[in-house]
Design a protein around this motif. Structure first.
Motif, PDB file in Angstrom:
ATOM      1  N   TYR A  52      38.406  25.702  46.565  1.00 40.69           N
ATOM      2  CA  TYR A  52      37.547  25.588  45.514  1.00 40.69           C
ATOM      3  C   TYR A  52      37.754  27.272  44.680  1.00 40.69           C
ATOM      4  CZ  TYR A  52      33.848  25.252  42.108  1.00 40.69           C
ATOM      5  OH  TYR A  52      32.846  25.131  41.183  1.00 40.69           O
ATOM      6  N   ILE A  53      37.801  28.288  45.466  1.00 37.62           N
ATOM      7  CA  ILE A  53      37.707  29.490  44.855  1.00 37.62           C
ATOM      8  C   ILE A  53      38.927  29.688  44.015  1.00 37.62           C
ATOM      9  CG2 ILE A  53      37.913  31.950  45.076  1.00 37.62           C
ATOM     10  CD1 ILE A  53      35.828  31.512  47.385  1.00 37.62           C
ATOM     11  N   GLN A  54      39.999  29.124  44.597  1.00 37.60           N
ATOM     12  CA  GLN A  54      41.646  29.052  44.087  1.00 37.60           C
ATOM     13  C   GLN A  54      41.437  28.356  42.792  1.00 37.60           C
ATOM     14  OE1 GLN A  54      44.362  27.803  47.180  1.00 37.60           O
ATOM     15  NE2 GLN A  54      44.587  29.789  47.968  1.00 37.60           N
ATOM     16  N   LYS A  55      40.813  27.260  42.749  1.00 44.22           N
ATOM     17  CA  LYS A  55      40.917  26.534  41.433  1.00 44.22           C
ATOM     18  C   LYS A  55      39.905  27.216  40.493  1.00 44.22           C
ATOM     19  CE  LYS A  55      39.772  22.103  42.886  1.00 44.22           C
ATOM     20  NZ  LYS A  55      39.647  20.747  43.501  1.00 44.22           N
ATOM     21  N   SER A  56      39.146  27.521  40.984  1.00 45.08           N
ATOM     22  CA  SER A  56      38.005  28.266  40.038  1.00 45.08           C
ATOM     23  C   SER A  56      38.808  29.291  39.292  1.00 45.08           C
ATOM     24  CB  SER A  56      36.839  28.870  40.751  1.00 45.08           C
ATOM     25  OG  SER A  56      36.000  27.813  41.370  1.00 45.08           O
ATOM     26  N   ASN A  57      39.495  30.204  40.069  1.00 43.82           N
ATOM     27  CA  ASN A  57      40.096  31.385  39.549  1.00 43.82           C
ATOM     28  C   ASN A  57      41.198  30.890  38.262  1.00 43.82           C
ATOM     29  OD1 ASN A  57      38.851  33.170  40.857  1.00 43.82           O
ATOM     30  ND2 ASN A  57      40.435  33.346  42.444  1.00 43.82           N
ATOM     31  N   ALA A  58      41.641  29.692  38.821  1.00 46.52           N
ATOM     32  CA  ALA A  58      42.840  29.219  37.911  1.00 46.52           C
ATOM     33  C   ALA A  58      42.220  28.887  36.422  1.00 46.52           C
ATOM     34  CB  ALA A  58      43.598  27.971  38.667  1.00 46.52           C
ATOM     35  N   TYR A  59      40.929  28.128  36.816  1.00 47.31           N
ATOM     36  CA  TYR A  59      40.210  27.834  35.534  1.00 47.31           C
ATOM     37  C   TYR A  59      39.680  28.715  34.717  1.00 47.31           C
ATOM     38  CZ  TYR A  59      36.364  25.673  32.804  1.00 47.31           C
ATOM     39  OH  TYR A  59      35.553  25.473  31.838  1.00 47.31           O
ATOM     40  N   VAL A  60      39.284  30.001  35.346  1.00 49.60           N
ATOM     41  CA  VAL A  60      38.638  30.977  34.620  1.00 49.60           C
ATOM     42  C   VAL A  60      39.899  31.831  33.950  1.00 49.60           C
ATOM     43  CG1 VAL A  60      37.707  33.349  34.805  1.00 49.60           C
ATOM     44  CG2 VAL A  60      36.512  31.480  36.073  1.00 49.60           C
ATOM     45  N   LEU A  61      41.086  31.945  34.605  1.00 57.87           N
ATOM     46  CA  LEU A  61      42.356  32.485  34.093  1.00 57.87           C
ATOM     47  C   LEU A  61      42.825  31.666  32.910  1.00 57.87           C
ATOM     48  CD1 LEU A  61      43.903  34.150  37.388  1.00 57.87           C
ATOM     49  CD2 LEU A  61      42.965  35.342  35.161  1.00 57.87           C
ATOM     50  N   PHE A  62      42.552  30.411  32.907  1.00 55.82           N
ATOM     51  CA  PHE A  62      43.164  29.457  31.853  1.00 55.82           C
ATOM     52  C   PHE A  62      42.702  29.736  30.583  1.00 55.82           C
ATOM     53  CE2 PHE A  62      42.411  25.747  29.420  1.00 55.82           C
ATOM     54  CZ  PHE A  62      43.487  25.378  29.155  1.00 55.82           C
ATOM     55  N   TYR A  63      41.582  30.519  30.461  1.00 56.30           N
ATOM     56  CA  TYR A  63      40.667  30.981  29.129  1.00 56.30           C
ATOM     57  C   TYR A  63      41.833  31.876  28.361  1.00 56.30           C
ATOM     58  CZ  TYR A  63      36.520  28.372  29.325  1.00 56.30           C
ATOM     59  OH  TYR A  63      35.561  27.245  29.281  1.00 56.30           O
ATOM     60  N   ASN A  64      42.502  32.597  29.205  1.00 55.04           N
ATOM     61  CA  ASN A  64      43.811  33.535  28.287  1.00 55.04           C
ATOM     62  C   ASN A  64      44.869  32.669  27.780  1.00 55.04           C
ATOM     63  OD1 ASN A  64      42.457  36.040  29.140  1.00 55.04           O
ATOM     64  ND2 ASN A  64      42.938  35.553  31.204  1.00 55.04           N
ATOM     65  N   TYR A  65      45.069  31.544  28.536  1.00 57.84           N
ATOM     66  CA  TYR A  65      46.139  30.747  28.112  1.00 57.84           C
ATOM     67  C   TYR A  65      45.550  30.202  26.835  1.00 57.84           C
ATOM     68  CZ  TYR A  65      49.141  26.558  27.502  1.00 57.84           C
ATOM     69  OH  TYR A  65      49.835  25.726  26.963  1.00 57.84           O
ATOM     70  N   LEU A  66      44.483  29.822  26.966  1.00 59.10           N
ATOM     71  CA  LEU A  66      43.634  28.910  25.601  1.00 59.10           C
ATOM     72  C   LEU A  66      43.691  29.671  24.496  1.00 59.10           C
ATOM     73  CD1 LEU A  66      41.995  26.471  24.838  1.00 59.10           C
ATOM     74  CD2 LEU A  66      39.931  27.579  25.700  1.00 59.10           C
ATOM     75  N   LYS A  67      43.390  31.179  24.631  1.00 53.41           N
ATOM     76  CA  LYS A  67      43.315  31.917  23.551  1.00 53.41           C
ATOM     77  C   LYS A  67      44.720  32.473  22.903  1.00 53.41           C
ATOM     78  CE  LYS A  67      41.833  36.919  22.570  1.00 53.41           C
ATOM     79  NZ  LYS A  67      41.504  38.085  23.158  1.00 53.41           N
ATOM     80  N   LYS A  68      45.569  32.367  23.714  1.00 55.31           N
ATOM     81  CA  LYS A  68      47.074  32.552  23.107  1.00 55.31           C
ATOM     82  C   LYS A  68      47.523  31.352  22.437  1.00 55.31           C
ATOM     83  CE  LYS A  68      51.546  34.068  24.512  1.00 55.31           C
ATOM     84  NZ  LYS A  68      52.292  34.323  25.789  1.00 55.31           N
TER      85      LYS A  68
END
Length: 186
Positions: A154-170
């Motif tokens: 769950y923590i791994q998936k959560s980290n991926a979700y939070v980091l996804f915001y950098n992709y979203l911004k780009k």
């Protein structure tokens, strides 16, 4: 051996009961759909959401509990209930939800609204902070209710979700429905 997650699990029953009571106490509409999605807006279906009353509507916690993968539904319910928790603390000093309008700004930006670079940087910084706080709360809630899931996963998936915001911004686009940012980790 992994415990099968289902609606009869004592921790899940208690979690749903506690969140439902909190929603009722705070005047929040709770929608636990038996379908595989809930409708967020005319053009958007999702697995779940929490919306506050900033748009003049009744605050709502909604989750699609009829998903084929019940564990996915429960994990999403936990996450959205943690946004409810953030919102319920919005009058406290240094409340994370007081900055929560970042999500609405991102939705507007995805729909074509323009912000200058500094504004956009602040919006995304705040959104990441809000989601990271929510994910930390989710882990604590999973432990509190003894929900039988792989916390490390769950923590791994959560980290991926939070980091996804950098992709979203780009790239200025959300992940494709059915292909969440943590999809390869499932």
């Amino acid at each position: 051996m992994k415990t099968e997650l289902n609606k009869d699990h004592e921790g899940i029953k208690q979690l749903i009961e506690d969140v439902t009571k909190k929603c009722n106490d705070l005047g929040v509409e709770i929608i636990l759909s038996d379908k595989d999605h809930v409708v967020l807006s005319e053009n958007m279906k999702t697995g779940g959401y929490f919306s506050d009353d900033s748009d003049g509507e009744i605050p709502t916690l909604a989750c699609a509990m009829g998903q084929k993968d019940f564990e996915k539904a429960i994990l999403l319910f936990v996450h959205e209930s943690c946004h409810l928790d953030q919102w319920s603390e919005s009058n406290e000093p240094n409340s994370i939800w007081a900055k929560g309008e970042a999500s609405a700004y991102i939705d507007e930006w995805l729909s074509g609204e323009e912000y200058d670079k500094d504004e956009l940087d602040d919006i995304f910084k705040t959104a990441i902070e809000l989601e990271l706080d929510c994910e930390k709360r989710s882990v604590e809630k999973l432990k509190k209710y003894n929900i039988p899931t792989n916390i490390e996963h769950y923590i791994q998936k959560s980290n991926a979700y939070v980091l996804f915001y950098n992709y979203l911004k780009k790239h200025r686009k959300w992940s494709i429905p059915g292909n969440p940012p943590y999809g390869d980790l499932i």
